[in-house]
Write a protein that holds these residues in place. Sequence first.
Motif, PDB file in Angstrom:
ATOM      1  N   PRO A  48       0.828  -1.208   0.000  1.00  0.00           N
ATOM      2  CA  PRO A  48       0.000   0.000   0.000  1.00  0.00           C
ATOM      3  C   PRO A  48       0.865   1.263   0.000  1.00  0.00           C
ATOM      4  O   PRO A  48       1.924   1.311   0.642  1.00  0.00           O
ATOM      5  CB  PRO A  48      -0.796  -0.109   1.307  1.00  0.00           C
ATOM      6  CG  PRO A  48      -0.683  -1.557   1.714  1.00  0.00           C
ATOM      7  CD  PRO A  48       0.662  -1.991   1.234  1.00  0.00           C
ATOM      8  N   LEU A  69      -7.387   0.774  -0.313  1.00  0.00           N
ATOM      9  CA  LEU A  69      -7.586   0.610   1.127  1.00  0.00           C
ATOM     10  C   LEU A  69      -8.910   1.218   1.564  1.00  0.00           C
ATOM     11  O   LEU A  69      -9.278   2.306   1.118  1.00  0.00           O
ATOM     12  CB  LEU A  69      -6.446   1.265   1.911  1.00  0.00           C
ATOM     13  CG  LEU A  69      -5.144   0.481   2.063  1.00  0.00           C
ATOM     14  CD1 LEU A  69      -4.156   1.290   2.880  1.00  0.00           C
ATOM     15  CD2 LEU A  69      -5.377  -0.867   2.718  1.00  0.00           C
ATOM     16  N   ALA A 125      -9.168  -4.012   1.921  1.00  0.00           N
ATOM     17  CA  ALA A 125      -9.083  -3.224   0.701  1.00  0.00           C
ATOM     18  C   ALA A 125     -10.148  -3.681  -0.285  1.00  0.00           C
ATOM     19  O   ALA A 125     -10.517  -4.854  -0.334  1.00  0.00           O
ATOM     20  CB  ALA A 125      -7.696  -3.374   0.075  1.00  0.00           C
TER      21      ALA A 125
END
Length: 265
Positions: free
Chosen positions: A51, A113, A125
């Motif tokens: 992420p 996310l 997510a």
Amino acid sequence: ETGRLYEAKIVHTNTPEDIVMLQADGIKESEYEIAEIGNSDELQPGQVVYPITTPVEPFLQGSIWSTMIQFVNRQYILSNNAVQYMIQLDRAGYGGSSGGSVFNSAGKLVGILQIDMINKMSSWALPINLVKVEILAHRDVRLPVIGATIWDKDFPRYSSPQKFHKGDLPSLRTILPKTSDENLRKIAMASLRSSAIVMEISDGNLRKKIAVGDIILSVNGKRIRNGMDLQAYILGRKVGTIVTLQILHTDTGKITKVKVVLTEK
């Protein structure tokens, strides 16, 4: 990085799934590296993803971190009481990380996310394939369809068929008002496997093969959990493509395969 500001307008929002699409003016593609969109259907438990987020704290802006996928189709109840399938990750993000991009090891975007769960011990997510549906549905492109309207959300799942009936028969009555209670009960039980329920059929040829209330179990051998699954798969194909649907006929209980030519929306 550049410090430049651009004006943007909101072109689409989906509040339950926390999606917003913006159109910014004055951005030159040559000045930026555009992220390549991957295929979230290929994700597997145990896979490491990365992420990139913009937390609330200024000193944490642009943070990148690694996390492992714990579960790829975890059910989550949205604000409108529909069920969405999420990617469950083994680490929580910094505060304000929702909306951050999740990349695979090839640098392709595979998720967005959404939320932190379980005392900030994990995060979830939204699979990028569901976001593709939102993007494609709001662009001037030739969108393929199967010629039928499908219930696009999952039902709440209960601990027993009896509780399932009590909770979901009213919902089924609203989307299939002309269907008898006897057939609604059959649909409710059958949709424990899939809730891609046919609500309306616009294609004349397809109407000869399936009926309102039938349930789509798979497309080209890929299991379908709900209408969003089907839509994500279909929108990845071209108009004119032939696909094979596995259909559960709720009036007889028989399962058949039906070939469908994708037409233009």
